[in-house]
Enzyme design. Sequence first.
Site, PDB file in Angstrom:
ATOM      1  CB  SER A 120      -0.998  -0.015   1.154  1.00  0.00           C
ATOM      2  OG  SER A 120      -1.633   1.083   1.356  1.00  0.00           O
ATOM      3  CE  LYS A 170      -2.778  -2.804  -0.913  1.00  0.00           C
ATOM      4  NZ  LYS A 170      -3.131  -2.917  -2.433  1.00  0.00           N
ATOM      5  CG  HIS A 173      -5.250  -1.663   2.480  1.00  0.00           C
ATOM      6  ND1 HIS A 173      -5.322  -1.113   1.175  1.00  0.00           N
ATOM      7  CD2 HIS A 173      -4.594  -0.688   3.243  1.00  0.00           C
ATOM      8  CE1 HIS A 173      -4.814  -0.022   1.313  1.00  0.00           C
ATOM      9  NE2 HIS A 173      -4.229   0.461   2.287  1.00  0.00           N
ATOM     10  CG  ASN A 174      -6.834  -2.237  -2.093  1.00  0.00           C
ATOM     11  OD1 ASN A 174      -5.870  -2.077  -1.256  1.00  0.00           O
ATOM     12  ND2 ASN A 174      -6.612  -2.519  -3.489  1.00  0.00           N
ATOM     13  CD  GLU A 177      -7.160   1.913  -1.982  1.00  0.00           C
ATOM     14  OE1 GLU A 177      -6.061   1.822  -1.129  1.00  0.00           O
ATOM     15  OE2 GLU A 177      -7.487   1.834  -3.197  1.00  0.00           O
TER      16      GLU A 177
END
Length: 297
Positions: A120, A170, A173-174, A177
Amino acid sequence: MKIGLVGLGKMGLNLGQNLMDHKHEVVAFDLNTDAVKQMQTYGAQGAFSLEQLAASLESPRIVWVMVPHFAVDSVLEELLPHLDQGDIVIEAGNSHYKESIDRYNRLKEAGVHFMDAGTSGGMEGARHGACYMIGGDEEAWNIVEPIFRDTAVENGYLYAGKAGSGHYLKMVHNGIEYGMMAAIGEGFEVLEKSAFDFDYEKVARVWNNGSVIRSWLMELTERAFSKDAKLDEIKGIMHSSGEGKWTVEEAMDLQTATPVIAMSLLMRYRSMDQDTFTGKVVAALRNEFGGHAVEKN
Ligand SMILES: NC(=O)C1=CN([C@@H]2O[C@H](COP(=O)(O)OP(=O)(O)OC[C@H]3O[C@@H](n4cnc5c(N)ncnc54)[C@H](O)[C@@H]3O)[C@@H](O)[C@H]2O)C=CC1
Ligand SMILES: O=C(CO)[C@H](O)[C@H](O)COP(=O)(O)O
């Protein structure tokens, strides 16, 4: 350390330079030979095939793969015959964690370690200090940790444990986001439709100073408005690469409500259409049952 870097695009080129700034040696390969030459001008050793890349590394070889997720398997297939037991492949792109677990198992059969690393921080992070979430064998982690330490921001890496855990983190996380960006976008849309005449760059700037919603995304918002005050130069079409969809699919499998992330994903899909068949059907039905006006093509 000497690292083979496969994939010299937006992320790989920056990461390669970051690695070399930290005194690592880089052997660089990309299908695009211009990108290889660009890395060579920065001091990297160029490779023009995966075989040549593997031959340029000493055992245990460390190969960092930074290609789009659809290209990962072809890279591994071509690379694997040139690797030996104990070598380590770090896949630091955005891959589905289940695919990463499969890849870990496949490479394990050949005695090769596979580490899944979520990266990231975008291009600036790759160049000047990224954030990493890493899964895979601890034995391999102990060898490669210095690479992550050197190319991350302070406290910007986490060895999360077994294979798949890096890309799982991840993925989520996205998903976050997506939701955060959608909220910022929606807030500015309300401002845009309001009776006030706001300067969005200044709004984003003040929100970046002491407010609850100050953040890197808000800094990027400020930067985007500084370049194009009303974003007139671009369309509101929001592409996506998969991680948001995977987060929602995972949440569904876990029977976990993630309405913010799911809606932000759906709004991205909606943005791809100029008009929708759903809209036509609903308008037609309102007209059928209530005589409500429709707008004609
Ligand atoms: N751009 C971003 O902000 C971020 C991207 N990522 C992930 O990192 C990975 C790479 O992303 P980008 O650098 O943005 O993509 P990119 O499209 O800019 O670069 C990909 C590079 O891989 C090369 N490539 C493709 N197939 C190849 C193959 N078989 N062998 C060798 N090279 C090959 C391409 O020629 C290209 O130079 C993706 O998985 C992406 O999702 C992760 C974090 C942030
Ligand atoms: O991983 C990233 C940032 O953290 C990449 O920029 C990714 O491409 C963003 O996802 P999407 O393309 O679906 O917006």
